[in-house]
Design a protein around this motif. Structure first.
Motif, short mmCIF file in Angstrom:
data_model
loop_
_atom_site.label_atom_id
_atom_site.label_comp_id
_atom_site.label_asym_id
_atom_site.label_seq_id
_atom_site.Cartn_x
_atom_site.Cartn_y
_atom_site.Cartn_z
N THR A 1 0.84 -1.18 0.00
CA THR A 1 0.00 0.00 0.00
C THR A 1 0.88 1.23 0.00
O THR A 1 1.76 1.35 0.85
CB THR A 1 -0.96 0.03 1.21
N LYS A 2 0.68 2.10 -0.95
CA LYS A 2 1.52 3.30 -1.03
C LYS A 2 1.31 4.20 0.17
O LYS A 2 2.26 4.64 0.81
CB LYS A 2 1.23 4.08 -2.32
N GLY B 1 -0.48 3.57 3.09
CA GLY B 1 -0.61 2.98 4.42
C GLY B 1 -1.91 3.35 5.10
O GLY B 1 -2.10 3.10 6.29
N THR C 1 5.55 -0.03 1.80
CA THR C 1 4.86 1.24 1.73
C THR C 1 5.84 2.38 1.44
O THR C 1 7.05 2.19 1.46
CB THR C 1 4.10 1.51 3.06
N CYS D 1 9.87 0.51 4.20
CA CYS D 1 9.32 1.82 3.92
C CYS D 1 10.32 2.61 3.10
O CYS D 1 11.44 2.85 3.54
CB CYS D 1 9.00 2.54 5.22
#
Length: 192
Positions: A92-93, A95, A118, A134
């Protein structure tokens, strides 16, 4: 040529932002999962779906048990694909996507290693999931900085990097790949 040079710079900068120690931990946990007889699951929505499917396809070609779980379908009965001991990558970009947050909440009561991939260090999912890759991302590369363009490309590079590191560290022989990929031009080359 300017467009491609800029995109390569942005993608390279994003990859360079990744904590390689954490990347190594993800690889090791994937190896532990596979060698323990469990599967690696990739879950995402929208444009991350083909990214997840490509990663899963690479793992299956290597003889590693893997599955794609659409984040939306998970809560409509497909949670049965997740077994104790499995490892799940949630892409998920932001979050913050509601479906992804809900899936993460449901996974908290299971014996599953959940990893977040993410681009937001501060998000609901970043605070919920301890294991995370991340990355930073300067721009998506579209005229509006909205379209999932560079983020999905970086996700693919990271996941394929995990698959290739697993193959190397597990000592997977070409013969196993050959057994799992008998068709197409690759199959013809390996048969010769």
């Amino acid at each position: 040529m300017g467009y491609f040079e800029e995109e390569l710079r942005v993608i390279n900068s994003s990859i360079q932002s990744m904590d390689m120690e954490v990347f190594g931990q993800a690889v090791e946990e994937c190896i532990k999962t596979a060698e323990g007889g469990h599967k690696i699951i990739a879950s995402g929505l929208g444009k991350n779906v083909p990214v997840c499917e490509k990663f899963v396809g690479s793992l299956l070609s290597l003889g590693i048990d893997a599955a794609f779980l659409h984040t939306n379908s998970a809560v409509h009965g497909d949670m049965g694909a997740i077994k104790d001991g499995d490892l799940l990558f949630l892409l998920t970009k932001s979050g913050e996507t509601a479906e992804s947050v809900w899936l993460a909440e449901l996974l908290q009561g299971r014996d599953v290693r959940t990893w977040l991939l993410t681009f937001e260090k501060e998000s609901r999912l970043s605070s919920m999931i301890g294991r995370k890759l991340c990355l930073s991302l300067e721009h998506e590369g579209d005229p509006w900085n909205v379209m999932p363009n560079n983020s999905t490309t970086v996700n693919l590079i990271v996941l394929q990097g995990i698959a290739m590191e697993m193959a190397k560290k597990m000592g997977i022989p070409l013969s196993r790949f050959k057994q799992n990929h008998p068709g197409g031009h690759i199959g013809e080359i390996l048969a010769g």
